[in-house]
Design a protein around this motif. Structure first.
Motif, PDB file in Angstrom:
ATOM      1  N   MET A   1      39.511  37.505  42.942  1.00 32.67           N
ATOM      2  CA  MET A   1      40.133  38.706  42.407  1.00 32.67           C
ATOM      3  C   MET A   1      39.403  39.102  41.132  1.00 32.67           C
ATOM      4  O   MET A   1      39.165  38.269  40.259  1.00 32.67           O
ATOM      5  CB  MET A   1      41.605  38.443  42.120  1.00 32.67           C
ATOM      6  CG  MET A   1      42.299  39.527  41.327  1.00 32.67           C
ATOM      7  SD  MET A   1      42.690  41.037  42.191  1.00 32.67           S
ATOM      8  CE  MET A   1      43.975  40.520  43.257  1.00 32.67           C
ATOM      9  N   ILE A   2      39.038  40.341  41.052  1.00 31.85           N
ATOM     10  CA  ILE A   2      38.415  40.897  39.855  1.00 31.85           C
ATOM     11  C   ILE A   2      39.448  41.769  39.159  1.00 31.85           C
ATOM     12  O   ILE A   2      40.099  42.594  39.801  1.00 31.85           O
ATOM     13  CB  ILE A   2      37.176  41.738  40.219  1.00 31.85           C
ATOM     14  CG1 ILE A   2      36.123  40.864  40.877  1.00 31.85           C
ATOM     15  CG2 ILE A   2      36.618  42.443  38.986  1.00 31.85           C
ATOM     16  CD1 ILE A   2      34.959  41.642  41.434  1.00 31.85           C
ATOM     17  N   SER A  23      36.698  54.833  43.010  1.00 29.00           N
ATOM     18  CA  SER A  23      35.333  54.321  43.109  1.00 29.00           C
ATOM     19  C   SER A  23      35.302  52.800  42.993  1.00 29.00           C
ATOM     20  O   SER A  23      34.564  52.135  43.731  1.00 29.00           O
ATOM     21  CB  SER A  23      34.454  54.930  42.023  1.00 29.00           C
ATOM     22  OG  SER A  23      34.375  56.317  42.180  1.00 29.00           O
ATOM     23  N   ILE A  24      36.084  52.268  42.088  1.00 33.78           N
ATOM     24  CA  ILE A  24      36.150  50.807  41.917  1.00 33.78           C
ATOM     25  C   ILE A  24      36.660  50.159  43.201  1.00 33.78           C
ATOM     26  O   ILE A  24      36.109  49.159  43.667  1.00 33.78           O
ATOM     27  CB  ILE A  24      37.033  50.438  40.709  1.00 33.78           C
ATOM     28  CG1 ILE A  24      36.356  50.870  39.410  1.00 33.78           C
ATOM     29  CG2 ILE A  24      37.344  48.946  40.699  1.00 33.78           C
ATOM     30  CD1 ILE A  24      37.255  50.768  38.192  1.00 33.78           C
ATOM     31  N   ASP A  30      33.552  47.389  49.795  1.00 36.13           N
ATOM     32  CA  ASP A  30      32.222  47.244  50.390  1.00 36.13           C
ATOM     33  C   ASP A  30      31.634  45.858  50.127  1.00 36.13           C
ATOM     34  O   ASP A  30      30.901  45.327  50.951  1.00 36.13           O
ATOM     35  CB  ASP A  30      31.254  48.305  49.856  1.00 36.13           C
ATOM     36  CG  ASP A  30      31.430  49.657  50.518  1.00 36.13           C
ATOM     37  OD1 ASP A  30      32.162  49.750  51.529  1.00 36.13           O
ATOM     38  OD2 ASP A  30      30.830  50.631  50.030  1.00 36.13           O
ATOM     39  N   LEU A  31      31.945  45.294  48.968  1.00 31.20           N
ATOM     40  CA  LEU A  31      31.405  43.986  48.596  1.00 31.20           C
ATOM     41  C   LEU A  31      32.284  42.824  49.054  1.00 31.20           C
ATOM     42  O   LEU A  31      31.926  41.663  48.879  1.00 31.20           O
ATOM     43  CB  LEU A  31      31.217  43.921  47.078  1.00 31.20           C
ATOM     44  CG  LEU A  31      30.184  44.896  46.512  1.00 31.20           C
ATOM     45  CD1 LEU A  31      30.255  44.909  44.994  1.00 31.20           C
ATOM     46  CD2 LEU A  31      28.792  44.529  46.990  1.00 31.20           C
ATOM     47  N   GLY A  32      33.456  43.158  49.597  1.00 27.92           N
ATOM     48  CA  GLY A  32      34.352  42.111  50.078  1.00 27.92           C
ATOM     49  C   GLY A  32      35.180  41.453  48.996  1.00 27.92           C
ATOM     50  O   GLY A  32      35.598  40.311  49.155  1.00 27.92           O
ATOM     51  N   TYR A  33      35.409  42.157  47.908  1.00 27.75           N
ATOM     52  CA  TYR A  33      36.213  41.630  46.804  1.00 27.75           C
ATOM     53  C   TYR A  33      37.550  42.348  46.733  1.00 27.75           C
ATOM     54  O   TYR A  33      37.681  43.488  47.176  1.00 27.75           O
ATOM     55  CB  TYR A  33      35.512  41.829  45.458  1.00 27.75           C
ATOM     56  CG  TYR A  33      34.290  40.976  45.265  1.00 27.75           C
ATOM     57  CD1 TYR A  33      34.403  39.639  44.919  1.00 27.75           C
ATOM     58  CD2 TYR A  33      33.021  41.509  45.415  1.00 27.75           C
ATOM     59  CE1 TYR A  33      33.276  38.857  44.741  1.00 27.75           C
ATOM     60  CE2 TYR A  33      31.887  40.737  45.241  1.00 27.75           C
ATOM     61  CZ  TYR A  33      32.026  39.405  44.902  1.00 27.75           C
ATOM     62  OH  TYR A  33      30.913  38.634  44.732  1.00 27.75           O
ATOM     63  N   GLN A  34      38.506  41.676  46.132  1.00 31.02           N
ATOM     64  CA  GLN A  34      39.768  42.318  45.791  1.00 31.02           C
ATOM     65  C   GLN A  34      39.684  42.688  44.323  1.00 31.02           C
ATOM     66  O   GLN A  34      39.134  41.934  43.513  1.00 31.02           O
ATOM     67  CB  GLN A  34      40.945  41.381  46.006  1.00 31.02           C
ATOM     68  CG  GLN A  34      41.244  41.103  47.449  1.00 31.02           C
ATOM     69  CD  GLN A  34      42.480  40.240  47.571  1.00 31.02           C
ATOM     70  OE1 GLN A  34      42.700  39.330  46.771  1.00 31.02           O
ATOM     71  NE2 GLN A  34      43.282  40.529  48.572  1.00 31.02           N
TER      72      GLN A  34
END
Length: 43
Positions: A1-2, A23-24, A30-34
């Motif tokens: 998680m970011i 956008s975030i 796209d990067l597979g992050y939450q």
């Protein structure tokens, strides 16, 4: 998680204030992050 803090007074009339969180989220997906973000008001 970011976790991201968006510094400033949120105003939904400002197009950038609507576009930045979107956008975030799109980039994170796209990067597979939450991602979790929060507007942090300034004095």
């Amino acid at each position: 998680m970011i976790r991201v803090g968006l510094i400033g007074d949120y105003d939904q009339e400002v197009k950038a204030h609507e576009a930045i969180p979107l956008s975030i989220e799109l980039a994170a997906n796209d990067l597979g992050y939450q991602v979790d973000f929060e507007w942090i008001a300034t004095p």
